[in-house]
Scaffold this motif. Structure first.
Motif, mmCIF file in Angstrom:
data_model
loop_
_atom_site.group_PDB
_atom_site.id
_atom_site.type_symbol
_atom_site.label_atom_id
_atom_site.label_comp_id
_atom_site.label_asym_id
_atom_site.label_seq_id
_atom_site.Cartn_x
_atom_site.Cartn_y
_atom_site.Cartn_z
ATOM 1 N N GLN A 1 -25.312 23.756 -13.918
ATOM 2 C CA GLN A 1 -25.340 22.475 -13.217
ATOM 3 C C GLN A 1 -24.397 21.479 -13.894
ATOM 4 O OE1 GLN A 1 -29.129 20.484 -13.349
ATOM 5 N NE2 GLN A 1 -28.606 19.033 -11.732
ATOM 6 N N PHE A 2 -24.398 21.450 -15.224
ATOM 7 C CA PHE A 2 -23.508 20.554 -15.959
ATOM 8 C C PHE A 2 -22.047 20.955 -15.771
ATOM 9 C CE2 PHE A 2 -27.423 19.169 -17.695
ATOM 10 C CZ PHE A 2 -27.215 17.964 -18.352
ATOM 11 N N ILE A 3 -21.783 22.260 -15.742
ATOM 12 C CA ILE A 3 -20.412 22.724 -15.530
ATOM 13 C C ILE A 3 -19.932 22.349 -14.135
ATOM 14 C CG2 ILE A 3 -18.981 24.788 -15.305
ATOM 15 C CD1 ILE A 3 -20.802 26.009 -17.558
ATOM 16 N N SER A 4 -20.785 22.533 -13.129
ATOM 17 C CA SER A 4 -20.414 22.156 -11.764
ATOM 18 C C SER A 4 -20.096 20.673 -11.679
ATOM 19 C CB SER A 4 -21.544 22.506 -10.794
ATOM 20 O OG SER A 4 -21.703 23.908 -10.686
ATOM 21 N N CYS A 5 -20.895 19.854 -12.351
ATOM 22 C CA CYS A 5 -20.643 18.414 -12.377
ATOM 23 C C CYS A 5 -19.296 18.121 -13.035
ATOM 24 C CB CYS A 5 -21.774 17.710 -13.108
ATOM 25 S SG CYS A 5 -21.564 15.923 -13.274
ATOM 26 N N ALA A 6 -19.009 18.821 -14.132
ATOM 27 C CA ALA A 6 -17.741 18.609 -14.825
ATOM 28 C C ALA A 6 -16.561 19.019 -13.953
ATOM 29 C CB ALA A 6 -17.731 19.378 -16.138
ATOM 30 N N VAL A 7 -16.695 20.115 -13.231
ATOM 31 C CA VAL A 7 -15.625 20.560 -12.333
ATOM 32 C C VAL A 7 -15.375 19.513 -11.259
ATOM 33 C CG1 VAL A 7 -15.018 22.275 -10.589
ATOM 34 C CG2 VAL A 7 -15.940 23.023 -12.785
ATOM 35 N N GLU A 8 -16.442 18.961 -10.702
ATOM 36 C CA GLU A 8 -16.295 17.930 -9.678
ATOM 37 C C GLU A 8 -15.683 16.649 -10.245
ATOM 38 O OE1 GLU A 8 -20.164 17.354 -8.054
ATOM 39 O OE2 GLU A 8 -20.271 19.362 -7.173
ATOM 40 N N THR A 9 -15.942 16.369 -11.512
ATOM 41 C CA THR A 9 -15.514 15.106 -12.116
ATOM 42 C C THR A 9 -14.091 15.155 -12.640
ATOM 43 O OG1 THR A 9 -17.822 14.694 -12.757
ATOM 44 C CG2 THR A 9 -16.134 13.340 -13.810
ATOM 45 N N VAL A 10 -13.753 16.205 -13.406
ATOM 46 C CA VAL A 10 -12.423 16.264 -14.032
ATOM 47 C C VAL A 10 -11.584 17.423 -13.519
ATOM 48 C CG1 VAL A 10 -13.272 15.139 -16.125
ATOM 49 C CG2 VAL A 10 -13.189 17.640 -16.026
ATOM 50 N N GLY A 11 -12.203 18.370 -12.819
ATOM 51 C CA GLY A 11 -11.479 19.524 -12.306
ATOM 52 C C GLY A 11 -11.572 20.724 -13.222
ATOM 53 N N ALA A 12 -11.586 21.903 -12.627
ATOM 54 C CA ALA A 12 -11.667 23.141 -13.415
ATOM 55 C C ALA A 12 -10.483 23.279 -14.362
ATOM 56 C CB ALA A 12 -11.741 24.345 -12.482
ATOM 57 N N GLN A 13 -9.363 22.670 -14.024
ATOM 58 C CA GLN A 13 -8.148 22.776 -14.845
ATOM 59 C C GLN A 13 -8.248 21.997 -16.151
ATOM 60 O OE1 GLN A 13 -8.453 21.095 -12.034
ATOM 61 N NE2 GLN A 13 -7.416 19.114 -12.165
ATOM 62 N N ARG A 14 -9.370 21.304 -16.386
ATOM 63 C CA ARG A 14 -9.550 20.508 -17.609
ATOM 64 C C ARG A 14 -10.638 21.084 -18.522
ATOM 65 N NH1 ARG A 14 -5.160 17.637 -18.684
ATOM 66 N NH2 ARG A 14 -4.154 17.390 -16.655
ATOM 67 N N LEU A 15 -11.181 22.243 -18.207
ATOM 68 C CA LEU A 15 -12.306 22.798 -18.956
ATOM 69 C C LEU A 15 -11.891 24.071 -19.681
ATOM 70 C CD1 LEU A 15 -15.150 22.350 -16.303
ATOM 71 C CD2 LEU A 15 -14.407 20.744 -18.083
ATOM 72 N N LEU A 16 -12.378 24.227 -20.918
ATOM 73 C CA LEU A 16 -12.052 25.366 -21.766
ATOM 74 C C LEU A 16 -13.331 26.087 -22.183
ATOM 75 C CD1 LEU A 16 -9.638 23.552 -24.270
ATOM 76 C CD2 LEU A 16 -9.005 24.650 -22.120
ATOM 77 N N PHE A 17 -13.353 27.391 -21.998
ATOM 78 C CA PHE A 17 -14.482 28.190 -22.475
ATOM 79 C C PHE A 17 -14.495 28.229 -23.999
ATOM 80 C CE2 PHE A 17 -15.896 32.413 -23.985
ATOM 81 C CZ PHE A 17 -17.224 32.343 -23.607
ATOM 82 N N GLY A 18 -15.676 28.077 -24.587
ATOM 83 C CA GLY A 18 -15.850 28.204 -26.030
ATOM 84 C C GLY A 18 -17.278 28.576 -26.337
ATOM 85 N N THR A 19 -17.503 29.211 -27.481
ATOM 86 C CA THR A 19 -18.847 29.724 -27.795
ATOM 87 C C THR A 19 -19.471 29.124 -29.047
ATOM 88 O OG1 THR A 19 -17.970 31.565 -29.092
ATOM 89 C CG2 THR A 19 -18.298 31.934 -26.717
ATOM 90 N N ASP A 20 -18.670 28.537 -29.933
ATOM 91 C CA ASP A 20 -19.182 28.089 -31.232
ATOM 92 C C ASP A 20 -19.729 29.262 -32.045
ATOM 93 O OD1 ASP A 20 -19.302 26.001 -33.012
ATOM 94 O OD2 ASP A 20 -20.665 24.778 -31.822
ATOM 95 N N THR A 21 -19.172 30.445 -31.840
ATOM 96 C CA THR A 21 -19.513 31.602 -32.676
ATOM 97 C C THR A 21 -19.154 31.286 -34.139
ATOM 98 O OG1 THR A 21 -19.153 33.152 -30.861
ATOM 99 C CG2 THR A 21 -18.923 34.039 -33.075
ATOM 100 N N PRO A 22 -20.034 31.607 -35.099
ATOM 101 C CA PRO A 22 -21.156 32.541 -35.009
ATOM 102 C C PRO A 22 -22.520 31.917 -34.705
ATOM 103 C CG PRO A 22 -20.774 31.995 -37.287
ATOM 104 C CD PRO A 22 -19.713 31.261 -36.500
ATOM 105 N N SER A 23 -22.680 30.596 -34.849
ATOM 106 C CA SER A 23 -24.037 30.037 -34.839
ATOM 107 C C SER A 23 -24.755 30.295 -33.526
ATOM 108 C CB SER A 23 -24.002 28.536 -35.155
ATOM 109 O OG SER A 23 -23.234 27.838 -34.198
#
Length: 304
Positions: free
Chosen positions: A241-263
């Motif tokens: 839901q938060f990702i969908s909101c972000a896509v609507e707000t700034v566009g998918a072209q502004r989002l980067l996948f990340g995991t914060d591995t290892p924690s």
């Protein structure tokens, strides 16, 4: 589907600092702060107190991740030289970021070594009150003299400027000040970590913050979103839901996948984090590929 992880951490030694003092290893993949509080930093089944480049590559290969950006933070302690050595050894897989305390008396010599001698291309500032600069320094303005100096240096040297401003609503989460800093440096690429680090109740506040930072030279990584909006479980409907909101707000072209591995692998399976995007029912295939791969490749690897 191709994947770049824009937010991971190597650990040569657990040597963190935060609001609870210094953190050092206490076994079982854990660290202990000076006040006695204990954090699980590395999955206990890994049976180690380190995250080596080879261990990270194993995780990446198991999950078909092509590349990763090696970020720094106070939580684990800066691992600048260790990350740089990993990039030198595996240049097709890793890109190292460096972090430093801009209040250091020998700041000029530090930045000269990291960015002019070692030629590291990404700078990371964690300014949070939990384990960033404002955990151990008085609160300062993100558009003040100190951060203006660091942004100007990064812009002059063609760096990517990654910044973690802490939890939404905290004293370090200075969205308007950050906006002013960004506007003064239109040619500098900014990456804001953790999608502003909202709690589950802060969807609207996150949306407002993203609107203020929706500028042509700004991207947002999604690292730790599943943890921050807890409780949430695979397939992570709240995070989606938060990702969908972000896509609507700034566009998918502004989002980067990340995991914060290892924690985050202490809590979640890596592939479940990938599938939060890859199997998101409301995203088009081209949007998924931008978030998982294309945007990070453009921001970190492609030069204007």
């Amino acid at each position: 589907m191709k994947v770049i992880d824009a937010h991971v951490h190597l650990i040569q030694y657990i040597a963190g600092t935060g609001a609870s003092g210094e953190m050092r290893s206490c076994g079982g993949g854990r660290g202990m702060y000076s006040d006695g509080s204990v954090c699980q930093l590395i999955p206990p089944e890994w049976n180690t107190q380190q995250v080596t480049p080879e261990r990270m590559l194993q995780v990446m290969d198991e999950n078909e991740v092509e590349r990763a950006v090696l970020l720094q933070g106070g939580y684990l302690g800066f691992q600048n030289l260790y990350s740089h050595a990993a990039q030198q050894k595996y240049p097709d897989r890793f890109l190292a970021a460096a972090a430093y305390d801009p209040a250091s008396r020998n700041r000029d010599a530090i930045v000269h070594h990291l960015f002019e001698e070692l030629c590291i291309r990404v700078v990371k500032f964690e300014v949070s009150t939990g384990s960033g600069l404002m955990a151990n320094h008085p609160v300062f303005a993100l558009d003040g003299e100190m951060m203006e100096r660091e942004a100007a240096f990064a812009e002059d040297h063609g760096l990517v400027f990654v910044i973690d401003i802490g939890k939404l609503g905290s004293p370090s989460s200075q969205i308007e000040a950050l906006r002013r800093l960004i506007l003064r440096h239109p040619s500098l690429r900014f990456v804001v970590c953790h999608l502003l680090a909202p709690k589950q109740t802060e969807l609207h506040a996150m949306e407002e913050g993203l609107q203020r930072l929706a500028l042509p030279n700004v991207w947002f990584d999604l690292a730790s979103l599943q943890h921050n909006v807890r409780p949430d479980q695979p397939p992570f409907p709240v995070a989606r839901q938060f990702i969908s909101c972000a896509v609507e707000t700034v566009g998918a072209q502004r989002l980067l996948f990340g995991t914060d591995t290892p924690s985050n692998l202490c809590r979640f399976r890596y592939m479940d984090l990938v599938n939060t995007i890859a199997q998101h029912p409301d995203l088009a295939p081209e949007q998924k590929q931008l978030i998982l791969y294309g945007n990070a490749k453009k921001v970190f690897w492609e030069q204007d």
